[in-house]
Scaffold this motif. Structure first.
Motif: not given
Length: 277
Positions: A199-224
């Motif tokens: 649902r979070e991913v879907g909502l982010r896509k609705v507000v304009g997030a693109i695939r590259r931003q979502l990948i960066g988010q999950f990689l950033g969380e993992s690195a953190l």
């Protein structure tokens, strides 16, 4: 050691001149901890100390203590000519003893194996025929580089505290396996939570997030998460390392300043674990 000891080993001098520190047989160079123990805050240079209530030495230098993980551990260095027996032996034209380690630096471009080939002729020339007439063994000289002396406990007549190359690889392998298991476990948890985060991913896509931003988010969380885990691991290491050192009877320390590769290596490990996970 002889007067060239500090030309071969580059210990940092706190007081004194390394070129003349062992110039005389009665000279002695103290480590910082021993100098503080004997003289406190007074200047030890030129002071006289007596060893085992018989031999007197004049302090000619003070150096930093050898690293705790070094094979060469000592509290002081004296000129070997202070030993009267050895000084007398040097006057003889032949050799009849092999009780000492000799450290040397090869000239630039010299091949160690070429030096080894000259040893039999050297032994034959200087070995005392009478002293070795009934000797049951055949003498030979061997050379080893300093790193192999530290990690290979079977090197000819070990000195000091030794490491063991096999144990280094063994514990490194165990650590790598544990790290891989942790990464796989994290991936399983991430997959299990992916349904909840759909649902979070879907909502982010609705507000304009693109695939590259979502990948960066999950990689950033993992690195953190990997970075926070590293901080916790360093904290536990500082707390438990002294107890572990006593258990294995080895001086083990974690020092970020003595090893210039440690911090960059840990940062690279964070990125690697974050991307892999």
């Amino acid at each position: 050691g002889d007067y060239e000891f500090f030309r071969v080993f580059t210990f940092s001098f706190l007081k004194g001149n390394p070129k003349e520190a062992l110039k005389y047989p009665t000279s002695i160079v103290l480590t910082e901890s021993l100098a503080a123990k004997i003289f406190g805050t007074s200047d030890p240079i030129g002071q006289t100390i007596k060893y085992q209530n018989k031999d007197s030495f004049t302090v000619s230098g003070v150096i930093n203590d050898p690293p705790s993980n070094s094979s060469l551990r000592f509290s002081f260095v004296v000129n070997i000519l202070s030993n009267q027996w050895y000084a007398e032996q040097l006057k003889k034209p032949t050799w009849n003893n092999n009780s000492f380690h000799t450290f040397f630096v090869l000239t630039e471009g010299a091949r160690p194996q070429g030096l080894v080939k000259k040893f039999p002729t050297l032994i034959k020339k200087y070995q005392d025929p009478k002293g070795y007439a009934n000797y049951p063994f055949k003498d030979e000289y061997r050379i080893h580089d300093l790193p192999s002396m530290h990690l290979q406990p079977t090197v000819n007549f070990d000195i000091g505290i030794k490491g063991n190359e096999q144990y280094v690889f063994l514990f490194s392998g165990v650590g790598l396996i544990v790290l891989l298991l942790a990464c796989v476990n994290y991936m399983n948890l991430a997959i299990a939570r992916s349904i909840q985060r759909a649902r979070e991913v879907g909502l982010r896509k609705v507000v304009g997030a693109i695939r590259r931003q979502l990948i960066g988010q999950f990689l950033g969380e993992s690195a953190l998460i990997a970075f926070v885990s590293l901080l916790l691991a360093i904290g536990f290491t500082y707390l438990l390392l002294p107890h572990f050192g006593r258990l294995v009877e080895r001086p083990i320390e974690l020092n970020f300043f003595k090893n210039s590769y440690l911090v960059p290596g840990l940062l690279a490990l964070i990125m690697l674990v974050g991307l892999f996970s």
